[in-house]
Design an enzyme around this catalytic site. Sequence first.
Site, PDB file in Angstrom:
ATOM      1  N   GLU A 139      -7.495  20.250 -30.800  1.00 49.36           N
ATOM      2  CA  GLU A 139      -6.090  19.601 -31.734  1.00 49.36           C
ATOM      3  C   GLU A 139      -6.063  18.593 -32.657  1.00 49.36           C
ATOM      4  OE1 GLU A 139      -2.075  20.335 -30.312  1.00 49.36           O
ATOM      5  OE2 GLU A 139      -1.357  19.121 -31.379  1.00 49.36           O
ATOM      6  N   ASN A 237      -1.612  20.288 -21.945  1.00 46.07           N
ATOM      7  CA  ASN A 237       0.198  20.666 -21.471  1.00 46.07           C
ATOM      8  C   ASN A 237       0.320  21.267 -19.816  1.00 46.07           C
ATOM      9  OD1 ASN A 237       1.266  23.899 -20.936  1.00 46.07           O
ATOM     10  ND2 ASN A 237      -0.479  23.910 -22.341  1.00 46.07           N
ATOM     11  N   SER A 280      -0.409  28.160 -21.634  1.00 45.45           N
ATOM     12  CA  SER A 280      -1.395  28.732 -21.747  1.00 45.45           C
ATOM     13  C   SER A 280      -1.879  29.808 -20.908  1.00 45.45           C
ATOM     14  CB  SER A 280      -2.738  28.378 -22.490  1.00 45.45           C
ATOM     15  OG  SER A 280      -2.855  27.218 -21.356  1.00 45.45           O
TER      16      SER A 280
END
Length: 324
Positions: A139, A237, A280
Amino acid sequence: MTSRRSAESPRQPGRVLLASPRSWCAGVDRAVLAVEKALEQYGPPIYVRHEIVHNKYVVQSLQKKGAVFVEHTDEVPEDSIILFSAHGVAPTVHTEAAERNLATIDATCPLVTKVHREAVRYAQQDYDIILIGHEGHEEVIGTTGEAPEHITLVNGPDDIAELSVRDESKVAWLSQATLSVDETMETVNALRRRFPHLSSPPSDDICYATQNRQMAVKKLAERAELIIVVGSKNSSNSVRMVEVARNAGAPAVHLVDFAHEIDESWLEGVGPVGLTSGASAPDTLVDGVLQWLAEHGYTDIETVTAANESLSFALPHELRRHLR
Ligand code: 0K2
Ligand code: SF4
């Protein structure tokens, strides 16, 4: 096998504190569905640049259905279909795909696209942009690619002393979507001490799903003696959730991809077990852990709710028309 707990205390089932929200966020749901729809609409192979989301099970499941994961556009045969992952890509990747005559489907999460737009806007206004994030993360590579001349990456407060900017009155910060909220705020505060005119993004760059999962794991940490986070090691995350739980005082926290990775010794002498999962990780993997825990005497499930989520995103627009 009879578990230690069920043998010792047959009338007192162990308690599982199950976090809510957990598992897939709206951006992941959309990205995975996009691969499935592309496979349905166009048939395999569908090339996917980078892991569609950072989850081993998701990647393996889609590979079985005909998705082919690559890291670079030049690995894809000309005239094929390529799908970009939820983490986003730099504009140069779109150019490379066009040069190979690839039909593209962009599954970048709309909340990551929002950060890309902020980068473009600040760059157009000639700001120096401090991007808070982790070097090498997909990202961060994508966002930086929007305005490489304007963006400097910082990992945390320690990187701030050595920053140099052209005009201290024109400095803005942005961040990766999946960072620790608390650590990022520390970095922003340190940036603000250094640059009092620091400009902030109009809305949070750390997305709602990351924030909610961190709030929920903090609630688990207040009561659980062991916390299991379901997620992959390369999932930012998910790893942040482990750190947040530890910082919140949880005595033991483990990140697992699958239930079979749980070690029975983790449960020795342990009261409530907290269970959650990264954005995810599909909830079916959490179900697998719940089943494993039930087999080991933890059958009393209490949901611990930190927020309610109802957001969903439409599929990438390319899937709403024919590509070829
Ligand atoms: O948390 P990460 O950014 O590493 O990504 P995943 O684990 O794939 O989670 C989905 C988020 C994708 C974009 O933000
Ligand atoms: Fe989008 Fe946040 Fe999910 Fe990433 S974690 S896909 S930014 S909603």
